[in-house]
Structure formats: structure tokens, C-alpha cells
Design an enzyme around this catalytic site. Structure first.
Site, PDB file in Angstrom:
ATOM      1  N   ALA A   1      47.898  -7.476  28.296  1.00  0.00           N
ATOM      2  CA  ALA A   1      47.667  -6.283  27.470  1.00  0.00           C
ATOM      3  C   ALA A   1      47.535  -6.659  25.992  1.00  0.00           C
ATOM      4  O   ALA A   1      46.726  -6.081  25.266  1.00  0.00           O
ATOM      5  CB  ALA A   1      48.813  -5.296  27.664  1.00  0.00           C
TER       6      ALA A   1
ATOM      7  N   CYS B   1      85.361  13.479  23.954  1.00  0.00           N
ATOM      8  CA  CYS B   1      86.244  13.957  25.040  1.00  0.00           C
ATOM      9  C   CYS B   1      86.810  12.840  25.899  1.00  0.00           C
ATOM     10  O   CYS B   1      87.602  13.096  26.804  1.00  0.00           O
ATOM     11  CB  CYS B   1      85.491  14.960  25.912  1.00  0.00           C
TER      12      CYS B   1
ATOM     13  N   CYS C   1      80.925  15.930  28.810  1.00  0.00           N
ATOM     14  CA  CYS C   1      80.633  17.014  27.850  1.00  0.00           C
ATOM     15  C   CYS C   1      79.171  17.028  27.402  1.00  0.00           C
ATOM     16  O   CYS C   1      78.752  17.954  26.714  1.00  0.00           O
ATOM     17  CB  CYS C   1      81.562  16.925  26.639  1.00  0.00           C
TER      18      CYS C   1
ATOM     19  N   HIS D   1      60.904   8.191  31.425  1.00  0.00           N
ATOM     20  CA  HIS D   1      62.069   7.631  32.120  1.00  0.00           C
ATOM     21  C   HIS D   1      63.280   7.486  31.191  1.00  0.00           C
ATOM     22  O   HIS D   1      64.208   6.753  31.515  1.00  0.00           O
ATOM     23  CB  HIS D   1      61.713   6.288  32.765  1.00  0.00           C
TER      24      HIS D   1
ATOM     25  N   THR E   1      51.152  -1.156  34.397  1.00  0.00           N
ATOM     26  CA  THR E   1      52.071  -0.545  35.367  1.00  0.00           C
ATOM     27  C   THR E   1      51.539  -0.790  36.769  1.00  0.00           C
ATOM     28  O   THR E   1      50.324  -0.760  36.994  1.00  0.00           O
ATOM     29  CB  THR E   1      52.300   0.961  35.106  1.00  0.00           C
ATOM     30  N   SER E   2      52.471  -1.024  37.705  1.00  0.00           N
ATOM     31  CA  SER E   2      52.058  -1.313  39.082  1.00  0.00           C
ATOM     32  C   SER E   2      51.568  -0.053  39.778  1.00  0.00           C
ATOM     33  O   SER E   2      50.980  -0.131  40.859  1.00  0.00           O
ATOM     34  CB  SER E   2      53.225  -1.931  39.857  1.00  0.00           C
TER      35      SER E   2
HETATM   36  P1  OAD Z   1      56.319  -2.964  37.459  1.00  0.00           P
HETATM   37  O1  OAD Z   1      57.179  -4.159  37.323  1.00  0.00           O
HETATM   38  O2  OAD Z   1      56.301  -2.254  38.772  1.00  0.00           O
HETATM   39  O3  OAD Z   1      54.812  -3.355  37.113  1.00  0.00           O
HETATM   40  C1  OAD Z   1      54.499  -4.106  35.977  1.00  0.00           C
HETATM   41  C2  OAD Z   1      52.996  -4.252  35.932  1.00  0.00           C
HETATM   42  O4  OAD Z   1      52.661  -4.895  34.714  1.00  0.00           O
HETATM   43  C3  OAD Z   1      52.416  -5.079  37.063  1.00  0.00           C
HETATM   44  O5  OAD Z   1      51.320  -4.376  37.614  1.00  0.00           O
HETATM   45  C4  OAD Z   1      51.972  -6.393  36.368  1.00  0.00           C
HETATM   46  O6  OAD Z   1      50.796  -6.929  36.964  1.00  0.00           O
HETATM   47  C5  OAD Z   1      51.675  -5.885  34.971  1.00  0.00           C
HETATM   48  N1  OAD Z   1      51.820  -6.891  33.899  1.00  0.00           N
HETATM   49  C6  OAD Z   1      52.754  -7.860  33.762  1.00  0.00           C
HETATM   50  N2  OAD Z   1      52.594  -8.531  32.603  1.00  0.00           N
HETATM   51  C7  OAD Z   1      51.522  -7.960  31.984  1.00  0.00           C
HETATM   52  C8  OAD Z   1      50.848  -8.196  30.748  1.00  0.00           C
HETATM   53  N3  OAD Z   1      51.247  -9.148  29.897  1.00  0.00           N
HETATM   54  N4  OAD Z   1      49.786  -7.417  30.449  1.00  0.00           N
HETATM   55  C9  OAD Z   1      49.355  -6.454  31.306  1.00  0.00           C
HETATM   56  N5  OAD Z   1      49.956  -6.183  32.472  1.00  0.00           N
HETATM   57  C10 OAD Z   1      51.020  -6.925  32.810  1.00  0.00           C
HETATM   58  O7  OAD Z   1      56.711  -1.967  36.251  1.00  0.00           O
HETATM   59  P2  OAD Z   1      56.351  -0.429  36.081  1.00  0.00           P
HETATM   60  O8  OAD Z   1      55.052  -0.102  36.705  1.00  0.00           O
HETATM   61  O9  OAD Z   1      56.547  -0.091  34.652  1.00  0.00           O
HETATM   62  O10 OAD Z   1      61.761   2.962  36.702  1.00  0.00           O
HETATM   63  O11 OAD Z   1      57.508   0.251  36.919  1.00  0.00           O
HETATM   64  C11 OAD Z   1      57.592   1.645  36.966  1.00  0.00           C
HETATM   65  C12 OAD Z   1      59.030   2.076  37.070  1.00  0.00           C
HETATM   66  O12 OAD Z   1      59.631   1.382  38.169  1.00  0.00           O
HETATM   67  C13 OAD Z   1      59.903   1.677  35.892  1.00  0.00           C
HETATM   68  O13 OAD Z   1      59.842   2.606  34.834  1.00  0.00           O
HETATM   69  C14 OAD Z   1      61.279   1.630  36.477  1.00  0.00           C
HETATM   70  C15 OAD Z   1      60.959   0.913  37.773  1.00  0.00           C
HETATM   71  O14 OAD Z   1      61.797   1.126  38.825  1.00  0.00           O
HETATM   72  C16 OAD Z   1      63.088   3.208  36.664  1.00  0.00           C
HETATM   73  O15 OAD Z   1      63.921   2.356  36.405  1.00  0.00           O
HETATM   74  C17 OAD Z   1      63.444   4.630  36.959  1.00  0.00           C
END
Ligand code: OAD
Length: 239
Positions: free
Chosen positions: A227, A148, A127, A116, A184-185
Site C-alpha cells: 500500500a 468507581c 460505570c 472496530h 484487508t483480507s
Molecule cells: P487481515 O490480516 O485479515 O488482512 C490483511 C490484509 O492486508 C491481507 O489481505 C494482506 O494481503 C494485506 N497486506 C499485508 N501487508 C500489506 C501491505 N504492505 N500493503 C497492502 N496490503 C497488505 O486484516 P484485516 O482484513 O484488517 O477485527 O482484518 C479484519 C479484522 O479481522 C480486523 O479488524 C480484526 C480481525 O479479526 C477484530 O479484531 C474485531
């Protein structure tokens, strides 16, 4: 904490996918948790090319806010555990991250695909010249290219844009024997499909998250918790 996960032999191809949860213990916001970034902002207003065309100042306010937070953050034990895993495996280790904070590299990870993009780089929409964000004059509402004079934008993959490194990701997933997903969710594509893909190609799949994500059924092993607590413990079993 007592966890039970089989050792990882040297030479095994291992791929790790991380999301915002891995940086939560560094003090950075996740997106979809309570109080997350998408509760504070509407992504349609700050994270799409159209939004930048309509209101670049608002988009920059969002990214300056995140940049300032990043200035106060440093890697946590989860980042360092992944550095140790890579050090033990060498070339057969790949880290794919959806995070744009650069904390994996700051901790010492080397083979990282920032699918990302990164907050640490900007580029000129006119540019194409790239700049390190640390060198950019962020006092301007919309920072300008010193070459630019065009508008700079953060080198982030916005909704509707193509993630970086997908060819390398596909190559990695085809050969990976162990696929580990941390914080990650699993709701944003294409990253959300890497887990089912790796599993269907025969990889052992391991998940670590505070809460079971919606795709939890694809994991052979799932560890619930922070984590920064779980990864260092698993590392002791793996290597
Ligand atoms: P999310 O906010 O969707 O998910 C975060 C995840 O981390 C959730 O499943 C939480 O349960 C988990 N979590 C929170 N704290 C934690 C901890 N201490 N240890 C382990 N897990 C924990 O974030 P992402 O999945 O990264 O994209 O989101 C994916 C993408 O959506 C991002 O890269 C971003 C967003 O829109 C863009 O901006 C293009």
C-alpha cells in the site's frame, strides 16, 4: 512504477475502506498473514466479551502487547497518501477503517469512522467512563477505573459485538461513486460486504493489496503490491 487509473474529479464522493495491511509497513502485525496475530493468539481467547469475562488478564496481555507495538509505530506513506486525497476532496471523502491503531488520524486524516474501535481508548465495564489509554495505569494486570474501581476494557469491538458507525457507513456507501479498499483480507463481516454493496450501487471499485483477496472479482481495478508504494503512485493519477 507505472499505474493507470482515471483521475478523480473534485466533488466526487469517495469512500476508502482500510484494514491491517495499511499499517503493515508501519511495523504492526496483520491478523491472517503468515506470522499474523491470529497465528500467535486464538481470537476466542482474547477478542470476545466471553474471553474478557473468563480471563481479563489474558485479554489485557494481548492488548498491552499491541499497545506497546503501537508506541513504536508511526504512519507510513499509505496513510499520508490518504490524507492528501482527503485534502483534495474535502467533505466528499470518507475513510472507514477496521484498524484500531489510530494511525490514520495521527497522519492527519479527519473524516474517519473507526468501525472496530480504538486501542487509544478504554472504558469502565461498570460505570462506562472513558479513558485515554495513554493515561491509564497499564502496570496493573487488569487496569481499574479511577472513578468507581471497576475493570477497564479496551474500546475495541470484539467478535460478537456491533461495529461502530454502521449508520454513517450505510449513508456513505449509498452515495459513494468511488470505493477504494486497501489492505484487508475481506473476510470479516460486516466490512466484507461493503465492497459488493458499493459495487452493486454503481460505484467504481478499486482494490490495493499485497495479494488478491478472496473478493477480488468485485474490483473494477486491482493493484497488487504494498500500500505504501501503490497509493502514492495512484494519488498522482487521481488528483
Ligand atoms: P487481515 O490480516 O485479515 O488482512 C490483511 C490484509 O492486508 C491481507 O489481505 C494482506 O494481503 C494485506 N497486506 C499485508 N501487508 C500489506 C501491505 N504492505 N500493503 C497492502 N496490503 C497488505 O486484516 P484485516 O482484513 O484488517 O477485527 O482484518 C479484519 C479484522 O479481522 C480486523 O479488524 C480484526 C480481525 O479479526 C477484530 O479484531 C474485531
Amino acid at each position: 512504477m507505472s499505474l493507470n487509473s482515471a483521475p478523480i474529479q473534485k466533488g466526487t464522493r469517495v469512500t476508502v475502506l482500510t484494514g491491517a495491511g495499511v499499517s503493515a509497513e508501519s511495523g504492526l502485525f496483520t491478523f491472517r498473514d503468515n506470522g499474523g496475530l491470529w497465528e500467535q493468539y486464538r481470537f476466542e481467547e482474547v477478542a470476545t466479551p466471553d474471553a474478557f469475562g473468563r480471563d481479563p488478564r489474558l485479554v489485557w496481555r494481548f492488548y498491552k502487547f499491541r499497545w506497546e507495538n503501537l508506541g513504536k509505530a508511526s504512519p507510513n506513506p499509505a496513510h499520508y497518501a490518504l490524507v492528501k486525497l482527503e485534502a483534495s476532496l474535502g467533505d466528499t471523502f470518507t475513510l472507514i477503517t477496521q484498524n484500531v491503531d489510530g494511525l490514520h488520524q495521527e497522519a492527519g486524516s479527519r473524516n474517519v469512522i473507526e468501525m472496530h474501535g480504538t486501542l487509544r481508548r478504554c472504558y469502565c465495564v461498570r460505570c462506562g467512563q472513558q479513558f485515554r489509554t495513554a493515561k491509564v495505569n497499564l502496570h496493573r494486570e487488569v487496569p481499574r477505573c479511577t472513578g468507581c474501581g471497576g475493570s477497564l476494557r479496551p474500546d475495541i469491538v470484539w467478535f460478537g459485538e456491533m461495529p461502530f458507525g454502521l449508520e454513517a457507513v450505510n449513508e456513505t456507501l449509498e452515495h459513494t461513486r468511488i470505493f477504494i479498499v486497501v489492505g484487508t483480507s475481506g473476510t470479516v463481516y460486516p466490512a466484507a460486504q461493503f465492497l459488493p454493496l458499493a459495487r452493486s450501487l454503481g460505484a467504481r471499485t478499486i482494490g490495493i493489496n499485497l495479494e488478491p483477496p478472496q473478493n477480488v472479482s468485485w474490483f473494477d481495478e486491482f493493484y497488487r503490491g504494498r500500500a505504501g508504494d501503490i497509493l502514492p503512485e495512484l494519488l498522482k493519477q487521481w488528483i
